[in-house]
Design a protein around this motif. Structure first.
Motif, PDB file in Angstrom:
ATOM      1  N   ARG A  67       1.804   3.118  -5.972  1.00  0.00           N
ATOM      2  CA  ARG A  67       0.873   1.679  -6.477  1.00  0.00           C
ATOM      3  C   ARG A  67       0.232   1.970  -7.505  1.00  0.00           C
ATOM      4  NH1 ARG A  67       1.577  -1.925  -2.643  1.00  0.00           N
ATOM      5  NH2 ARG A  67       0.059  -3.179  -3.819  1.00  0.00           N
ATOM      6  N   GLU A  68      -0.173   0.663  -8.265  1.00  0.00           N
ATOM      7  CA  GLU A  68      -1.003   1.100  -9.487  1.00  0.00           C
ATOM      8  C   GLU A  68      -2.529   1.594  -9.235  1.00  0.00           C
ATOM      9  OE1 GLU A  68      -3.014  -2.171 -12.770  1.00  0.00           O
ATOM     10  OE2 GLU A  68      -1.289  -2.719 -11.584  1.00  0.00           O
ATOM     11  N   ASN A  69      -3.016   1.199  -8.105  1.00  0.00           N
ATOM     12  CA  ASN A  69      -4.412   1.433  -7.596  1.00  0.00           C
ATOM     13  C   ASN A  69      -4.587   1.693  -6.387  1.00  0.00           C
ATOM     14  OD1 ASN A  69      -7.008   1.431  -8.210  1.00  0.00           O
ATOM     15  ND2 ASN A  69      -7.455  -0.711  -7.952  1.00  0.00           N
ATOM     16  N   GLY A 122      -1.248   8.470  -1.529  1.00  0.00           N
ATOM     17  CA  GLY A 122      -0.305   7.924  -2.611  1.00  0.00           C
ATOM     18  C   GLY A 122      -0.429   8.534  -4.131  1.00  0.00           C
ATOM     19  N   TYR A 123       0.470   7.752  -5.066  1.00  0.00           N
ATOM     20  CA  TYR A 123       0.414   8.111  -6.221  1.00  0.00           C
ATOM     21  C   TYR A 123       0.262   7.093  -7.347  1.00  0.00           C
ATOM     22  CZ  TYR A 123       2.179  12.565  -4.741  1.00  0.00           C
ATOM     23  OH  TYR A 123       2.321  13.771  -4.150  1.00  0.00           O
ATOM     24  N   PRO A 124      -0.726   6.880  -8.189  1.00  0.00           N
ATOM     25  CA  PRO A 124      -0.817   5.966  -9.176  1.00  0.00           C
ATOM     26  C   PRO A 124       0.474   5.650  -9.897  1.00  0.00           C
ATOM     27  CG  PRO A 124      -2.690   7.188  -9.316  1.00  0.00           C
ATOM     28  CD  PRO A 124      -1.706   7.958  -8.577  1.00  0.00           C
ATOM     29  N   THR A 142      -3.217  -3.222  -4.282  1.00  0.00           N
ATOM     30  CA  THR A 142      -3.344  -2.340  -3.329  1.00  0.00           C
ATOM     31  C   THR A 142      -3.103  -2.573  -1.914  1.00  0.00           C
ATOM     32  OG1 THR A 142      -5.126  -0.674  -2.647  1.00  0.00           O
ATOM     33  CG2 THR A 142      -6.024  -2.824  -3.221  1.00  0.00           C
ATOM     34  N   VAL A 143      -2.900  -1.646  -1.131  1.00  0.00           N
ATOM     35  CA  VAL A 143      -2.515  -2.235   0.381  1.00  0.00           C
ATOM     36  C   VAL A 143      -3.854  -2.850   1.012  1.00  0.00           C
ATOM     37  CG1 VAL A 143      -1.984  -1.410   2.742  1.00  0.00           C
ATOM     38  CG2 VAL A 143      -0.707  -0.943   0.761  1.00  0.00           C
ATOM     39  N   VAL A 144      -4.913  -2.345   0.911  1.00  0.00           N
ATOM     40  CA  VAL A 144      -6.242  -2.650   1.449  1.00  0.00           C
ATOM     41  C   VAL A 144      -7.501  -2.555   0.746  1.00  0.00           C
ATOM     42  CG1 VAL A 144      -7.876  -2.417   3.589  1.00  0.00           C
ATOM     43  CG2 VAL A 144      -5.317  -1.547   3.861  1.00  0.00           C
ATOM     44  N   ALA A 145      -7.866  -3.608   0.354  1.00  0.00           N
ATOM     45  CA  ALA A 145      -8.851  -3.802  -0.900  1.00  0.00           C
ATOM     46  C   ALA A 145     -10.055  -3.793  -0.392  1.00  0.00           C
ATOM     47  CB  ALA A 145      -8.567  -5.004  -1.736  1.00  0.00           C
ATOM     48  N   SER A 146     -10.480  -3.343   0.926  1.00  0.00           N
ATOM     49  CA  SER A 146     -12.041  -3.544   1.515  1.00  0.00           C
ATOM     50  C   SER A 146     -12.060  -2.323   2.033  1.00  0.00           C
ATOM     51  CB  SER A 146     -12.090  -4.811   2.598  1.00  0.00           C
ATOM     52  OG  SER A 146     -11.426  -4.512   3.546  1.00  0.00           O
ATOM     53  N   ALA A 147     -13.510  -1.931   2.144  1.00  0.00           N
ATOM     54  CA  ALA A 147     -13.982  -0.882   2.956  1.00  0.00           C
ATOM     55  C   ALA A 147     -13.533  -0.598   4.509  1.00  0.00           C
ATOM     56  CB  ALA A 147     -15.406  -0.407   2.770  1.00  0.00           C
ATOM     57  N   ASP A 148     -13.372  -1.706   5.299  1.00  0.00           N
ATOM     58  CA  ASP A 148     -12.933  -1.873   6.339  1.00  0.00           C
ATOM     59  C   ASP A 148     -11.804  -2.640   6.558  1.00  0.00           C
ATOM     60  OD1 ASP A 148     -15.126  -0.334   7.837  1.00  0.00           O
ATOM     61  OD2 ASP A 148     -16.321  -1.758   7.150  1.00  0.00           O
ATOM     62  N   PRO A 149     -10.427  -2.124   6.629  1.00  0.00           N
ATOM     63  CA  PRO A 149      -9.137  -2.919   6.510  1.00  0.00           C
ATOM     64  C   PRO A 149      -9.111  -3.756   7.591  1.00  0.00           C
ATOM     65  CG  PRO A 149      -8.862  -0.771   6.824  1.00  0.00           C
ATOM     66  CD  PRO A 149     -10.300  -0.671   6.807  1.00  0.00           C
ATOM     67  N   ILE A 180       9.599   7.688 -11.307  1.00  0.00           N
ATOM     68  CA  ILE A 180       9.513   6.568 -10.667  1.00  0.00           C
ATOM     69  C   ILE A 180       8.193   5.738 -10.611  1.00  0.00           C
ATOM     70  CG2 ILE A 180       9.787   5.668  -8.184  1.00  0.00           C
ATOM     71  CD1 ILE A 180      12.435   7.109  -9.648  1.00  0.00           C
ATOM     72  N   HIS A 181       8.436   4.463 -11.119  1.00  0.00           N
ATOM     73  CA  HIS A 181       7.123   3.731 -11.283  1.00  0.00           C
ATOM     74  C   HIS A 181       7.036   2.514 -10.422  1.00  0.00           C
ATOM     75  CE1 HIS A 181       6.316   6.114 -14.827  1.00  0.00           C
ATOM     76  NE2 HIS A 181       7.657   5.761 -15.210  1.00  0.00           N
ATOM     77  N   GLU A 182       8.140   2.236  -9.715  1.00  0.00           N
ATOM     78  CA  GLU A 182       8.025   1.054  -8.857  1.00  0.00           C
ATOM     79  C   GLU A 182       7.208   1.001  -7.437  1.00  0.00           C
ATOM     80  OE1 GLU A 182      11.437  -1.804  -6.439  1.00  0.00           O
ATOM     81  OE2 GLU A 182      11.936   0.181  -7.529  1.00  0.00           O
ATOM     82  N   SER A 183       6.230   0.284  -7.369  1.00  0.00           N
ATOM     83  CA  SER A 183       5.607   0.139  -6.181  1.00  0.00           C
ATOM     84  C   SER A 183       6.216   0.267  -4.972  1.00  0.00           C
ATOM     85  CB  SER A 183       4.536  -0.971  -6.226  1.00  0.00           C
ATOM     86  OG  SER A 183       3.750  -0.751  -7.257  1.00  0.00           O
ATOM     87  N   GLY A 184       5.679   0.974  -3.938  1.00  0.00           N
ATOM     88  CA  GLY A 184       6.587   0.847  -2.473  1.00  0.00           C
ATOM     89  C   GLY A 184       6.050   1.973  -1.622  1.00  0.00           C
ATOM     90  N   HIS A 185       6.515   1.839  -0.493  1.00  0.00           N
ATOM     91  CA  HIS A 185       6.301   3.173   0.578  1.00  0.00           C
ATOM     92  C   HIS A 185       7.578   3.914   0.372  1.00  0.00           C
ATOM     93  CE1 HIS A 185       3.299   0.538   2.463  1.00  0.00           C
ATOM     94  NE2 HIS A 185       3.006   1.583   3.074  1.00  0.00           N
TER      95      HIS A 185
END
Length: 688
Positions: free
Chosen positions: A115-117, A23-25, A598-605, A94-99
């Motif tokens: 996404r931001e991050n 993705g892109y920030p 962020t979609v997944v915020a851990s090392a093991d989603p 384009i700055h809106e978060s999404g897929h």
């Protein structure tokens, strides 16, 4: 015709629209690249003839968000390094978060996020590579999942009872050399090879400490100390064991023959250590001093920091009192990899060691040593992408109040002089893939050179005017995008990253653990594939072992996945190494923040929790995956839908505030879509 048919069968069909697959920030430049292969193995497959424009569409429903003209590179010329014609599609507005996906004619890119991050989960996966590489440490299922294994090399005549390779029957020479990391795809441990990654991980932490939190899913997580430093401590303790009482340091340890072990805990062969070396001594002095500076910030690690400081001074004294420098002590008695350093390399590291020791101790003698030997600092001759960790030492010197002002000025002047170089500041990218590095840097281990080029660029904002910072940051981010799949191969150069959103990550690599015909060989061909998050060596224009396995192609296409040994020698392109990992993490951390967006915020989603704020109302929707089902709950959830990662609708629930989509789902990634407060939101969920 036979040759062309072989290539079509043996090599993958490459995508035509290349994006950063993670993705892109939201606030950064966003560019997709559209290619038409003219030269190379991929030119044999059907090629995209692009329209004049491309579109950014929502995924999975295909709603057009943005459409614009595409821009050809160099008036439609073929790029020599890739053999491609390339067009640019810029959707930075384009700055809106999404897929999203990019569409050009009938072609679609792989799905990606804005996404931001977006890179926080990727950073955590990359850092966790070092956990998988730990030696003499049992990896529990809780932390290692499908890559759980017992502690390796714990037996007789192994790491805790390591013998001299030159006098293996002499029990009085037995040493406890347990700990540390496997250096690469082999199971050996080298002092000189680990110099760069230790410094780079320490510098990554110093530059962005808030990113390296205590939740990277390793056994030390939850101890209120940064997990990156917990991980580094495992390596540093091993390095201290390699030091003798006089300050000399053993250069490497490992086995006497080319042996692997899958899993590593199954290996029963003996382990040996080699000779001491002045190169190893100056590496320990430099890394231990740098580490002591970092660890002394934590009261819990004060004693450890003191131990590092003492060790650093002792080895520095040993090095500077040595009449001659050792440049040929490693003659492959311990297999493999020549760990010797030239005298020039050692003198270069000596300057870095003196800088870190000066900052650590404040002793004027170290400052005097820096000034007297600064001509040995290679970065002051050419601030390039080799030995980049030493550049961090020079920058650190400029921050010290008692440092010599004329030397500080000289360091900044040399760095500033590169601000308009071909790579740092071309008026228009001379490379459509926005990398702009010469052919001769695409050698064995090129990914570390690519990443260090990126770090060199982002470092320009330390010495240039602020109006250039955005440009340099964008150039460095182009490097990240290249590693993440925006390259001629559409390849993400990290292993097994589909659960983090990569459609085409490294499927198979050369590693003693993830060998051929095991359940860890390949994501596609075996049960588990290799552990996630390893960055491989990458493109190697000099690969020549097997012209059938990897035919001669334009430079940027000299790579393919694989884990074969001799005579294929896939290690020349796919072997991972701690050095590559350190360079990548050092660069990537510049583009990660502490946002939870962020979609997944851990090392093991496993589970995903997220919030959306729309107008003045706050709507919280939580999803959780339990036993193959997706559970959700929220205040105002409308229609909830579950899609395959390819966009096929699998199930829906209408007008519920909470509910369950309870299909018997296979392991993998899915998309969960819901409507709330008049807004449609898509998130990825993972079934494990």
């Amino acid at each position: 015709m036979k040759s062309n048919l072989f290539l079509l069968l043996a090599l993958p069909v490459f995508a035509s629209i290349q994006v950063d697959q993670f993705g892109y920030p939201t606030s950064e430049q966003k560019i997709a690249l559209i290619k038409q292969a003219v030269i190379g193995s991929d030119s044999l497959s059907e090629q995209l003839v692009p329209d004049d424009s491309a579109s950014l569409v929502r995924y999975p429903d295909g709603t057009t968000v943005f459409k614009d003209a595409i821009e050809s590179w160099n008036s439609g010329a073929v790029h020599d390094q890739s053999g491609d014609k390339v067009w640019k599609f810029d959707f930075s507005t384009i700055h809106e978060s999404g897929h999203y996906q990019i569409m050009c004619g009938t072609q679609k890119s792989v799905p990606f996020e804005i996404r931001e991050n977006p890179y926080l989960p990727v950073l955590k996966a990359a850092v966790k590579m070092f956990y998988y590489q730990r030696v003499n440490f049992a990896k529990e299922v809780k932390y290692a999942s499908n890559w759980a294994d017992g502690a390796a090399f714990e037996g007789k005549n192994q790491d805790r009872y390591c013998r001299s390779i030159f006098d293996s029957t002499n029990s009085s020479l037995v040493k406890d050399l347990h700990g540390g990391w496997f250096d690469a795809g082999d199971f050996n441990k080298y002092i000189t090879f680990i110099c760069g990654p230790v410094h780079q991980l320490l510098s990554a932490y110093q530059a962005n400490p808030k990113v390296f939190t205590d939740d990277f899913a390793i056994p030390e997580s939850g101890n209120d100390l940064p997990d990156l430093l917990d991980e580094l401590k495992w390596e540093l303790n091993w390095m201290l064991r390699m030091q003798n009482s006089d300050g000399s340091v053993i250069i490497k340890m490992g086995q006497s023959d080319y042996e692997g072990g899958t899993p590593p805990s199954s290996a029963e062969y003996s382990r040996f250590y080699g000779k001491t070396s002045t190169a190893a001594a100056i590496v320990l002095a430099s890394t231990a001093a740098h580490a002591s500076l970092v660890y002394r910030e934590f009261p819990q690690w004060k004693a450890f920091a003191d131990t590092l400081s003492i060790a650093a001074e002792k080895s520095f004294s040993y090095f500077t009192s040595s009449t001659d420098l050792d440049t040929n002590v490693d003659n492959d008695e311990v297999k493999s990899g020549d760990a010797d350093w030239t005298e020039k390399e050692q003198r270069d590291e000596e300057v870095s060691a003196a800088i870190w020791l000066f900052g650590l101790t404040g002793k004027k003698s170290y400052n005097t040593h820096v000034i007297a030997n600064s001509n040995n600092a290679s970065a002051l001759e050419w601030w390039g992408p080799y030995g980049a960790w030493r550049s961090d030492a020079l920058f650190y010197y400029t921050s010290l109040p008692e440092a010599d002002q004329s030397l500080k000025d000289h360091i900044e002047t040399v760095k500033r002089s590169g601000s308009n170089s071909t790579f740092n500041c071309p008026a228009e990218p001379i490379d459509p893939w926005r990398l702009a590095i010469p052919d001769d840097q695409f050698h064995w281990g090129s990914n570390t050179v690519i990443c260090e080029n990126g770090q060199n660029v982002i470092d320009m904002d330390r010495v240039t005017l602020t109006d250039n910072v955005t440009h340099y940051r964008g150039k460095a981010l182009d490097v990240i995008h290249f590693i993440h799949g925006r390259n001629p191969l559409g390849k993400v150069f990290l292993s097994n990253m589909s659960k983090w959103g990569a459609e085409n990550s490294v499927d198979e690599m050369y590693h003693g653990w993830f060998e051929q015909k095991t359940k860890w060989q390949s994501v596609k061909k075996s049960e588990f594939g290799p552990a996630p998050g390893y960055i491989v060596g990458g493109i190697n224009r000099s690969y020549s072992a097997s012209s059938t396995w990897l035919p001669k192609n334009p430079t940027m296409k000299m790579y393919r996945d694989g884990g074969e040994g001799d005579p294929i020698n896939s290690w020349e392109v796919t072997e991972p190494m701690c050095a590559y990992q350190g360079s990548y993490i050092r660069l990537l951390a510049n583009f990660v923040n502490t946002s939870s967006d962020t979609v997944v915020a851990s090392a093991d989603p496993v589970n995903i929790n997220f919030e959306e704020v729309t107008n003045s109302s706050k709507n919280v929707v939580t999803t959780q995956t339990i036993r193959g089902a997706v559970h959700f709950a929220g205040e105002t959830v409308g229609t909830a839908k579950l899609y395959s990662i390819r966009g096929q609708e699998l199930a829906r629930v209408e007008g519920k505030q909470r509910g369950m989509i309870g299909l018997s789902l296979a392991k993998g990634a899915y998309l969960f879509s819901f409507e709330t407060a008049g807004k449609r939101i898509v998130r990825q969920v993972l079934i494990r």
